[in-house]
Design a protein around this motif. Sequence first.
Motif, PDB file in Angstrom:
ATOM      1  N   ALA B 101     -43.325   6.647  -3.747  1.00 24.43           N
ATOM      2  CA  ALA B 101     -43.300   6.865  -5.195  1.00 24.43           C
ATOM      3  C   ALA B 101     -43.632   8.307  -5.576  1.00 24.43           C
ATOM      4  O   ALA B 101     -43.242   8.774  -6.630  1.00 24.43           O
ATOM      5  N   LEU B 102     -44.363   9.001  -4.717  1.00 26.10           N
ATOM      6  CA  LEU B 102     -44.792  10.356  -5.044  1.00 26.10           C
ATOM      7  C   LEU B 102     -43.672  11.345  -4.716  1.00 26.10           C
ATOM      8  O   LEU B 102     -43.126  11.316  -3.627  1.00 26.10           O
ATOM      9  N   PRO B 103     -43.330  12.239  -5.661  1.00 23.88           N
ATOM     10  CA  PRO B 103     -42.292  13.231  -5.372  1.00 23.88           C
ATOM     11  C   PRO B 103     -42.660  14.064  -4.139  1.00 23.88           C
ATOM     12  O   PRO B 103     -43.819  14.441  -3.967  1.00 23.88           O
ATOM     13  N   THR B 104     -41.660  14.318  -3.319  1.00 25.85           N
ATOM     14  CA  THR B 104     -41.952  15.005  -2.047  1.00 25.85           C
ATOM     15  C   THR B 104     -42.507  16.404  -2.284  1.00 25.85           C
ATOM     16  O   THR B 104     -43.382  16.857  -1.554  1.00 25.85           O
ATOM     17  N   ALA B 105     -41.991  17.095  -3.311  1.00 24.62           N
ATOM     18  CA  ALA B 105     -42.477  18.455  -3.563  1.00 24.62           C
ATOM     19  C   ALA B 105     -43.951  18.430  -3.948  1.00 24.62           C
ATOM     20  O   ALA B 105     -44.734  19.292  -3.536  1.00 24.62           O
ATOM     21  N   VAL B 106     -44.346  17.407  -4.724  1.00 18.97           N
ATOM     22  CA  VAL B 106     -45.752  17.280  -5.118  1.00 18.97           C
ATOM     23  C   VAL B 106     -46.603  17.040  -3.874  1.00 18.97           C
ATOM     24  O   VAL B 106     -47.652  17.665  -3.675  1.00 18.97           O
ATOM     25  N   ALA B 107     -46.125  16.144  -3.026  1.00 19.05           N
ATOM     26  CA  ALA B 107     -46.841  15.890  -1.777  1.00 19.05           C
ATOM     27  C   ALA B 107     -46.943  17.177  -0.975  1.00 19.05           C
ATOM     28  O   ALA B 107     -48.000  17.505  -0.407  1.00 19.05           O
ATOM     29  N   GLY B 108     -45.862  17.925  -0.948  1.00 21.70           N
ATOM     30  CA  GLY B 108     -45.820  19.163  -0.165  1.00 21.70           C
ATOM     31  C   GLY B 108     -46.851  20.180  -0.626  1.00 21.70           C
ATOM     32  O   GLY B 108     -47.657  20.664   0.169  1.00 21.70           O
ATOM     33  N   ILE B 109     -46.857  20.490  -1.930  1.00 23.79           N
ATOM     34  CA  ILE B 109     -47.797  21.526  -2.384  1.00 23.79           C
ATOM     35  C   ILE B 109     -49.235  21.041  -2.264  1.00 23.79           C
ATOM     36  O   ILE B 109     -50.141  21.813  -1.946  1.00 23.79           O
ATOM     37  N   THR B 110     -49.437  19.720  -2.463  1.00 23.69           N
ATOM     38  CA  THR B 110     -50.798  19.196  -2.381  1.00 23.69           C
ATOM     39  C   THR B 110     -51.340  19.282  -0.969  1.00 23.69           C
ATOM     40  O   THR B 110     -52.459  19.778  -0.748  1.00 23.69           O
ATOM     41  N   LEU B 111     -50.550  18.803  -0.018  1.00 25.27           N
ATOM     42  CA  LEU B 111     -51.002  18.845   1.378  1.00 25.27           C
ATOM     43  C   LEU B 111     -51.227  20.295   1.801  1.00 25.27           C
ATOM     44  O   LEU B 111     -52.212  20.611   2.469  1.00 25.27           O
ATOM     45  N   SER B 112     -50.306  21.158   1.396  1.00 23.69           N
ATOM     46  CA  SER B 112     -50.408  22.564   1.768  1.00 23.69           C
ATOM     47  C   SER B 112     -51.703  23.175   1.245  1.00 23.69           C
ATOM     48  O   SER B 112     -52.425  23.870   1.966  1.00 23.69           O
ATOM     49  N   LYS B 113     -52.029  22.860  -0.016  1.00 20.64           N
ATOM     50  CA  LYS B 113     -53.249  23.419  -0.628  1.00 20.64           C
ATOM     51  C   LYS B 113     -54.493  22.804   0.000  1.00 20.64           C
ATOM     52  O   LYS B 113     -55.468  23.478   0.315  1.00 20.64           O
ATOM     53  N   MET B 114     -54.423  21.472   0.198  1.00 19.85           N
ATOM     54  CA  MET B 114     -55.584  20.760   0.724  1.00 19.85           C
ATOM     55  C   MET B 114     -55.974  21.226   2.109  1.00 19.85           C
ATOM     56  O   MET B 114     -57.160  21.319   2.446  1.00 19.85           O
ATOM     57  N   GLY B 206     -34.936  14.749   8.555  1.00 15.81           N
ATOM     58  CA  GLY B 206     -34.253  15.294   7.386  1.00 15.81           C
ATOM     59  C   GLY B 206     -35.191  15.788   6.302  1.00 15.81           C
ATOM     60  O   GLY B 206     -34.739  16.321   5.301  1.00 15.81           O
ATOM     61  N   GLU B 207     -36.483  15.580   6.466  1.00 14.66           N
ATOM     62  CA  GLU B 207     -37.427  15.840   5.392  1.00 14.66           C
ATOM     63  C   GLU B 207     -37.427  17.310   4.962  1.00 14.66           C
ATOM     64  O   GLU B 207     -37.320  18.224   5.775  1.00 14.66           O
ATOM     65  N   TYR B 208     -37.526  17.494   3.642  1.00  9.31           N
ATOM     66  CA  TYR B 208     -37.513  18.849   3.129  1.00  9.31           C
ATOM     67  C   TYR B 208     -38.742  19.123   2.250  1.00  9.31           C
ATOM     68  O   TYR B 208     -39.641  19.870   2.632  1.00  9.31           O
ATOM     69  N   GLY B 209     -38.795  18.459   1.084  1.00  2.00           N
ATOM     70  CA  GLY B 209     -39.791  18.787   0.068  1.00  2.00           C
ATOM     71  C   GLY B 209     -41.227  18.805   0.562  1.00  2.00           C
ATOM     72  O   GLY B 209     -41.984  19.735   0.279  1.00  2.00           O
ATOM     73  N   SER B 210     -41.623  17.768   1.313  1.00  2.00           N
ATOM     74  CA  SER B 210     -43.031  17.673   1.661  1.00  2.00           C
ATOM     75  C   SER B 210     -43.414  18.618   2.791  1.00  2.00           C
ATOM     76  O   SER B 210     -44.596  18.912   2.960  1.00  2.00           O
ATOM     77  N   VAL B 211     -42.433  19.088   3.570  1.00  2.00           N
ATOM     78  CA  VAL B 211     -42.814  19.917   4.728  1.00  2.00           C
ATOM     79  C   VAL B 211     -42.690  21.421   4.489  1.00  2.00           C
ATOM     80  O   VAL B 211     -43.394  22.203   5.119  1.00  2.00           O
ATOM     81  N   ILE B 212     -41.790  21.830   3.559  1.00  2.00           N
ATOM     82  CA  ILE B 212     -41.536  23.280   3.503  1.00  2.00           C
ATOM     83  C   ILE B 212     -42.749  24.088   3.076  1.00  2.00           C
ATOM     84  O   ILE B 212     -42.891  25.249   3.456  1.00  2.00           O
ATOM     85  N   TYR B 213     -43.647  23.516   2.276  1.00  2.00           N
ATOM     86  CA  TYR B 213     -44.808  24.293   1.818  1.00  2.00           C
ATOM     87  C   TYR B 213     -45.860  24.422   2.909  1.00  2.00           C
ATOM     88  O   TYR B 213     -46.521  25.432   3.035  1.00  2.00           O
ATOM     89  N   ILE B 214     -45.999  23.346   3.677  1.00  2.00           N
ATOM     90  CA  ILE B 214     -47.107  23.306   4.641  1.00  2.00           C
ATOM     91  C   ILE B 214     -46.689  23.828   6.022  1.00  2.00           C
ATOM     92  O   ILE B 214     -47.519  24.209   6.838  1.00  2.00           O
ATOM     93  N   ALA B 215     -45.361  23.849   6.268  1.00  2.00           N
ATOM     94  CA  ALA B 215     -44.917  24.166   7.628  1.00  2.00           C
ATOM     95  C   ALA B 215     -45.015  25.655   7.945  1.00  2.00           C
ATOM     96  O   ALA B 215     -45.100  26.031   9.108  1.00  2.00           O
ATOM     97  N   GLY B 216     -44.975  26.498   6.940  1.00  2.00           N
ATOM     98  CA  GLY B 216     -45.066  27.924   7.201  1.00  2.00           C
ATOM     99  C   GLY B 216     -43.715  28.587   7.334  1.00  2.00           C
ATOM    100  O   GLY B 216     -43.548  29.757   7.014  1.00  2.00           O
ATOM    101  N   GLU B 497     -36.978  13.685  -7.111  1.00  2.00           N
ATOM    102  CA  GLU B 497     -36.048  14.241  -6.134  1.00  2.00           C
ATOM    103  C   GLU B 497     -36.092  15.763  -6.132  1.00  2.00           C
ATOM    104  O   GLU B 497     -36.059  16.405  -7.155  1.00  2.00           O
ATOM    105  N   PHE B 498     -36.144  16.317  -4.945  1.00  2.00           N
ATOM    106  CA  PHE B 498     -36.324  17.759  -4.845  1.00  2.00           C
ATOM    107  C   PHE B 498     -35.249  18.440  -4.008  1.00  2.00           C
ATOM    108  O   PHE B 498     -34.474  19.260  -4.503  1.00  2.00           O
ATOM    109  N   GLY B 499     -35.159  18.055  -2.744  1.00  2.00           N
ATOM    110  CA  GLY B 499     -34.279  18.781  -1.823  1.00  2.00           C
ATOM    111  C   GLY B 499     -32.836  18.880  -2.293  1.00  2.00           C
ATOM    112  O   GLY B 499     -32.241  19.964  -2.296  1.00  2.00           O
TER     113      GLY B 499
END
Lengths: 369, 565
Positions: B101-114, B206-216, B497-499
């Motif tokens: 349910a959580l947008p992937t981009a939101v998950a991405g920036i949150t995990l990255s910041k956390m 295939g994941e995009y939104g949640s990984v691009i912020y945290i992956a470097g 939806e993000f990617g």
Amino acid sequence: MYVELKNINKNFGDFQASKDVSFGIEKGRLVALLGPSGSGKTTILRMIAGLEKPTSGDIIIDGRRVNDLSPSDRGIGFVFQSYALFRYMTVYDNVAFGLEILKTPKNQIRERVNELLALTDLKGLEDRYPNQLSGGQRQRVAFARALAPNPSLLLLDEPFAAIDAKVRQELRSWLREMIYKVGITSIFVTHDQDEAVEVADQIIVTNKGQIEQIGTPTEIYKTPQTPFVSQFIGQGTVIEDYYRLRGFEKGNYKGAIIRPEFVEAFKNDNDRFADVVGISEKGTITDILFRGNSLEVRLDVEGVQLVTHRSLERRPIEIGEVMNVIIYRVYAFDDERAYLLENEELKKKDVNNVHLESYLYSNEGYFVV
Amino acid sequence: MSKRIIPGFHLTLGITITMLSLLILIPLASVLVYSLRIGPAQFFKVVTDATVVAAFGTSIIFSFIAAVINTVFGVILAWVLVRYEFPGKRILDGLVELPFALPTAVAGITLSKMYSTTGELGAPLAKLGIYVSYTHLGLTVALIFIGIPFVVRAIQPVLEKFNPAYEEAAYILGADRRVTFQRVILPELGPAMLTGFGLAFARGIGEYGSVIYIAGNSAKEHTQVVSYIIMQKLNYLDYGSATAIALVMLIISFLLLLFINIVQVYQSRRTSGVYEVASQTTGDALPQPQAGRYVMIAVSVAFVLLMLVMPLLSIIRNSLSKGFAFYLSSLDTQYVKSAFAVTLIATVLTLIVNTFFGLVAAWVMTRFQFKGKQVLATLIDIPFSISPVIAGLSFIMMFGRLGWAFPILEKINDTFGTDIQIVFALPGVVLATIFVTFPFVSREIIPVLNSIGTDEEEAAALMGAKGLTIFRRVTLPHIKWALIYGMILCTARALGEFGAVNALSKTRGVTFTLPLEIDALYLAGDSDSIVAAFAVSSILVIIAVFVLVLRNFFEHSEKQKMAGA
């Protein structure tokens, strides 16, 4: 007694599934727990197996109190209603499972499994999976799996429920033979009286969590002791004003059960019944149903609705025809017990029971208790 | 073939195939067509480029690791949720669905910041010398986050239906809990575990939104994932390379989907036809080691708290870190308002299209037997397992300047004097959103329709009821909750939806959706805009949590209804 239950009670929350159940089973017997669904028969079986714990009371197997023993330490084999064959194991692996758990050496496992597969006529099916077997084959695998660790008591939960009617008949006699061949004390649960009568040599009738009667199939059939058993066994119809029928007097009973075989209906000119036509009464045929090997005939006698069976070999009858009717006996009952009442006029007519047989069209319908 | 009693086969099959072709297959084929146009030599050169190979390696290896970890925890979570009763169980059950349910981009920036060196978890970990954000570890964490519901939701229903008689049979034969689990339960769960693993794995690749912020996204550190490379090529307008890489990725996705389908066919072959009598047993007499039970519950709760709840709280904390006034003002910008409107339009249109498709497709897939049904099922599921970036790319390759449909579009515009734009305009955003959420509604309805069987509909048809009447009076009451839940989930995914949208939308304030606005704010980098990014995120989080609560409510009322029947 090989298996003994003493004052067993079992509660599931508010529901009492067993009420003060006590009985004993001798070694080598093949016993049926017979009762309608919800009568507590499966609960009794599962408590003997150790799958349920009794709320109070003792379970004794072979002189040992087993209440606190785990199922695997009780020396029992269990055949589940749906067989619960392990779907991802072959026939061989299913049968070998219990032996592997016992850490039996590989070669002994092979020997024992092969022996059981030969016994149950499953040779050649070792590598099949359960879904590649017929219903009857699955039952045999379940049987072999339960017997593999050499239990001294075999428990079967509705062993024929998952099989279609045609195969069921065959399997009944197969199972009976097999159990005698192995010589193992066995208890099986069923709700089908024909099955119990045919397979078991002792029947325990259960109702509402209690034991109603224990006896041989003949005893249960011929001398039902409780109102429940007299209604549950056979195809009897309950009649309140049975005393309106000729040969019976009103007693302190709530009603009576009349089975079809207790009712004789014959035509006026039937020589065989010449002696007793005088004590018969008139009944009108209200309906005739074809039952394959016989006719089911419904009669109105003095406003009482009776049912009898009629051989297809006898002369044809038709609806509306007036017949002579004799009722040999009924099971009268009060709240507690069932009582056998004989036709008094018939009894007087033949004080020494000498000629009873001659009144009958066939032996089947009239037995002497 | 016997005559079909239930009406509507040709109509619904026609609609299903037409919609599937127009919205999914033809756009995807456009990628294929374009990538073939660049020639084998060029194709080979692109996909064997060191950066590309490294990205494939990174995506596959870490998705695999994450999927393995998720399978282990997925089994534990599913077991705890099915077998144990404890306070807060329903909340735990609902939280498992959060990543859906959580947008992937939101998950991405949150995990990255956390997990950054200044974040809630990153700071203490950094003191121990463990760096998560912008490393492979961070990538794995993000992939675990998005993958866990796939595994849990695959195993849970199998475990729920698992007949305790199997365990009792093993117990009577003397097997202890460990042996019973290994020999009896695990083989039964195996296919479901593989399915869940396969879905999580495919989704991870295939994941995009949640990984691009945290992956470097560093080529040197090998922290670039394939979706990132495709996006990069798109930004450089290097469509040849983008489509070539996308094609390889598509093939991998197909193979994985095929694998999952084969597993499911194998499973039904092994278990079909084995007579199942409804179990009378409760399994109460089976030994239940208390210690093991508490450990399992503790592990599950800890996993969900750490992996799912912490990020949620982190978003709220971050969004309010500059005070409530700032929070409100960061929502009250022209950009956010425009993004909100675009998101709303895209979501509503998507919901309408996908609900219609979901109902029609579910009807075809569960009410009729026909050749190629398995293939159709696989095709409908494609959007689940391919990268959303490829979805975006597909529409560029179809309607963009280089796309085969572009001349047609030009012609229409010339003839009618219109100015219809698809790529980098609102229609593109809508199409991309429809694409990625395409199977959501049908996927919720199909299992329910399968489980209720066709008896009632056949009875209605024999009494002369027409297709729509049957559907409205007989079918709809059965699938009501599943339909509503599918629609809610579809809405949540469409909002987030993000990617795919990222590839198709370039103008902030005009065609940006909320997740794109969050992305823009976050990447602006100054502390004000990062907090603003979290503020906008919090809206989507509230919607996500709302969705979970609704889901829980619907599921519960459904179960109560079933229990009464």
